[in-house]
Design a protein around this motif. Structure first.
Motif, PDB file in Angstrom:
ATOM      1  N   PRO A 215       0.724  -1.316   0.013  1.00 14.70           N
ATOM      2  CA  PRO A 215      -0.214  -0.016  -0.055  1.00 14.70           C
ATOM      3  C   PRO A 215       0.804   1.339  -0.049  1.00 14.70           C
ATOM      4  O   PRO A 215       1.791   1.250   0.683  1.00 14.70           O
ATOM      5  N   ARG A 216       0.428   2.372  -0.592  1.00 11.18           N
ATOM      6  CA  ARG A 216       1.033   3.483  -0.632  1.00 11.18           C
ATOM      7  C   ARG A 216       0.773   4.468   0.245  1.00 11.18           C
ATOM      8  O   ARG A 216       1.286   5.723   0.343  1.00 11.18           O
ATOM      9  N   CYS A 217      -0.386   4.368   0.957  1.00 12.99           N
ATOM     10  CA  CYS A 217      -0.819   5.570   1.949  1.00 12.99           C
ATOM     11  C   CYS A 217      -1.830   4.737   2.780  1.00 12.99           C
ATOM     12  O   CYS A 217      -2.166   3.540   2.749  1.00 12.99           O
ATOM     13  N   VAL A 218      -2.056   5.324   3.958  1.00 11.29           N
ATOM     14  CA  VAL A 218      -3.128   4.704   4.957  1.00 11.29           C
ATOM     15  C   VAL A 218      -4.438   4.584   4.538  1.00 11.29           C
ATOM     16  O   VAL A 218      -4.718   3.590   4.635  1.00 11.29           O
ATOM     17  N   ASP A 219      -4.992   5.435   3.626  1.00  8.31           N
ATOM     18  CA  ASP A 219      -6.292   5.130   2.985  1.00  8.31           C
ATOM     19  C   ASP A 219      -6.222   3.708   2.274  1.00  8.31           C
ATOM     20  O   ASP A 219      -7.187   2.976   2.208  1.00  8.31           O
ATOM     21  N   GLU A 220      -5.148   3.653   1.430  1.00  9.33           N
ATOM     22  CA  GLU A 220      -4.914   2.149   0.865  1.00  9.33           C
ATOM     23  C   GLU A 220      -4.952   1.067   1.750  1.00  9.33           C
ATOM     24  O   GLU A 220      -5.575  -0.096   1.560  1.00  9.33           O
ATOM     25  N   CYS A 221      -4.342   1.322   2.982  1.00  7.53           N
ATOM     26  CA  CYS A 221      -4.083   0.520   4.020  1.00  7.53           C
ATOM     27  C   CYS A 221      -5.700  -0.093   4.549  1.00  7.53           C
ATOM     28  O   CYS A 221      -5.844  -1.343   4.762  1.00  7.53           O
ATOM     29  N   LYS A 222      -6.495   0.953   4.805  1.00 13.20           N
ATOM     30  CA  LYS A 222      -7.585   0.735   5.308  1.00 13.20           C
ATOM     31  C   LYS A 222      -8.824   0.035   4.318  1.00 13.20           C
ATOM     32  O   LYS A 222      -9.532  -0.638   4.900  1.00 13.20           O
ATOM     33  N   GLU A 223      -8.267  -0.072   2.933  1.00 14.04           N
ATOM     34  CA  GLU A 223      -9.244  -1.007   1.800  1.00 14.04           C
ATOM     35  C   GLU A 223      -8.712  -2.266   1.804  1.00 14.04           C
ATOM     36  O   GLU A 223      -9.647  -3.047   1.365  1.00 14.04           O
ATOM     37  N   ARG A 224      -7.793  -2.716   2.570  1.00 15.75           N
ATOM     38  CA  ARG A 224      -7.388  -3.849   2.489  1.00 15.75           C
ATOM     39  C   ARG A 224      -7.622  -4.859   3.614  1.00 15.75           C
ATOM     40  O   ARG A 224      -8.073  -4.383   4.647  1.00 15.75           O
ATOM     41  N   PRO A 225      -7.849  -6.404   3.069  1.00 18.88           N
ATOM     42  CA  PRO A 225      -8.347  -7.328   4.276  1.00 18.88           C
ATOM     43  C   PRO A 225      -7.255  -7.271   5.378  1.00 18.88           C
ATOM     44  O   PRO A 225      -7.798  -7.671   6.353  1.00 18.88           O
ATOM     45  N   ASP A 226      -5.981  -6.922   5.310  1.00 18.85           N
ATOM     46  CA  ASP A 226      -4.975  -7.076   6.410  1.00 18.85           C
ATOM     47  C   ASP A 226      -4.602  -5.600   7.117  1.00 18.85           C
ATOM     48  O   ASP A 226      -3.734  -5.383   7.572  1.00 18.85           O
ATOM     49  N   TRP A 227      -5.707  -4.662   6.835  1.00 19.53           N
ATOM     50  CA  TRP A 227      -5.603  -3.441   7.463  1.00 19.53           C
ATOM     51  C   TRP A 227      -5.504  -3.615   9.098  1.00 19.53           C
ATOM     52  O   TRP A 227      -4.492  -2.629   9.597  1.00 19.53           O
ATOM     53  N   PRO A 228      -5.817  -4.551   9.806  1.00 19.78           N
ATOM     54  CA  PRO A 228      -5.599  -4.542  11.354  1.00 19.78           C
ATOM     55  C   PRO A 228      -4.243  -4.746  11.338  1.00 19.78           C
ATOM     56  O   PRO A 228      -3.566  -4.252  12.373  1.00 19.78           O
ATOM     57  N   LYS A 229      -3.441  -5.478  10.524  1.00 20.35           N
ATOM     58  CA  LYS A 229      -1.910  -5.595  10.891  1.00 20.35           C
ATOM     59  C   LYS A 229      -1.151  -4.379  10.387  1.00 20.35           C
ATOM     60  O   LYS A 229      -0.186  -4.134  11.089  1.00 20.35           O
ATOM     61  N   TRP A 230      -1.615  -3.569   9.232  1.00 21.80           N
ATOM     62  CA  TRP A 230      -0.977  -2.407   9.271  1.00 21.80           C
ATOM     63  C   TRP A 230      -1.253  -1.335  10.433  1.00 21.80           C
ATOM     64  O   TRP A 230      -0.419  -0.548  10.660  1.00 21.80           O
TER      65      TRP A 230
END
Length: 246
Positions: free
Chosen positions: A24-39
């Motif tokens: 992911p390139r930013c926090v918003d992209e992290c939030k859209e992923r299934p592994d967001w809790p790990k990020w």
């Protein structure tokens, strides 16, 4: 076949599209992923580390005439020898390209050991049967004291105090220590390391100032492990088997 810029761009685009699991390139992209809790946990670990090192100063409304630097979250996943994801890592990086010479920094030069000296020290350790260990300073740059007043935009993930009721964009955070991305960070880290080792009786080599030697009646030492562990948080990676491509 003629390979021009359009062809190169097309191939690169297809490669990127075909890669199903890019970072992911930013926090918003992290939030859209299934592994967001790990990020999310990785971001929290990074912010806790910065606070532990005393990197952040007070959150203030930037004084008139001060130009704050931006920031960027950089996300990576560390993999093991089997290419399995071993750890999620988030690093907060200052956008040092906006710093102004003479205002936000003066000198940026940081001493680096040359390849010839590095190879010589390895051969010396082998011939003299020295115990050669590989160690890593955890977040090394965060130990350096800044030589200028630098303010940065408040990063995502860092909570503001309840008393800060205005828009988040109105506040900035003063940096007390160097941060990855700042132009002078490498220099500040070298100065911090050098000051400590010289205080402990080590002497800079006049030809290669990156080499610190401490002599005694029984022999000499080059950057002993225990001395470093007393001052810095270190990862002891054991006996050196592979280092800087050698």
């Amino acid at each position: 076949m003629v390979i021009d810029d359009i062809f190169s761009f097309t191939v690169a685009t297809e490669i990127i599209k075909g890669h199903e699991d890019i970072e992911p390139r930013c926090v918003d992209e992290c939030k859209e992923r299934p592994d967001w809790p790990k990020w999310k946990d990785a971001i929290k670990v990074e912010l806790n580390s910065l606070e532990k090192r005393g990197v952040f100063g007070p959150v203030v409304q930037t004084p008139q005439g001060v130009k704050p630097v931006g920031y960027k979250w950089v996300f990576t996943r560390k993999r093991n020898e089997k290419n399995e994801i071993a750890r999620y890592k988030a690093r907060l990086v200052a956008q040092g390209f906006s710093q102004r010479l003479g205002i936000d920094y003066e000198e940026t030069y940081s001493l680096v050991m040359d390849a010839i000296t590095f190879r010589y020290l390895i051969s010396l350790a082998v011939s003299e049967k020295f115990d050669m260990r590989l160690m890593d300073v955890v977040t090394a740059y965060l130990y350096g004291e800044l030589d200028a007043n630098i303010y940065m935009k408040v990063p995502e993930g860092l909570k503001l105090a309840e008393s800060n009721t205005k828009s988040r964009n109105m506040y900035f955070i003063k940096l007390r220590r160097s941060l990855y991305g700042l132009k002078q960070s490498g220099r500040m880290w070298y100065n911090r390391l050098s000051e400590y080792l010289i205080k402990k009786g080590y002497i800079n080599d006049p030809i290669c100032p990156c080499v610190f030697i401490k002599k005694s009646n029984s022999g000499f030492a080059i950057k002993t492990a225990e001395c470093l562990k007393c001052e810095f948080e270190m990862k002891d990676l054991g006996k050196t088997k592979y280092c800087l491509g050698l």
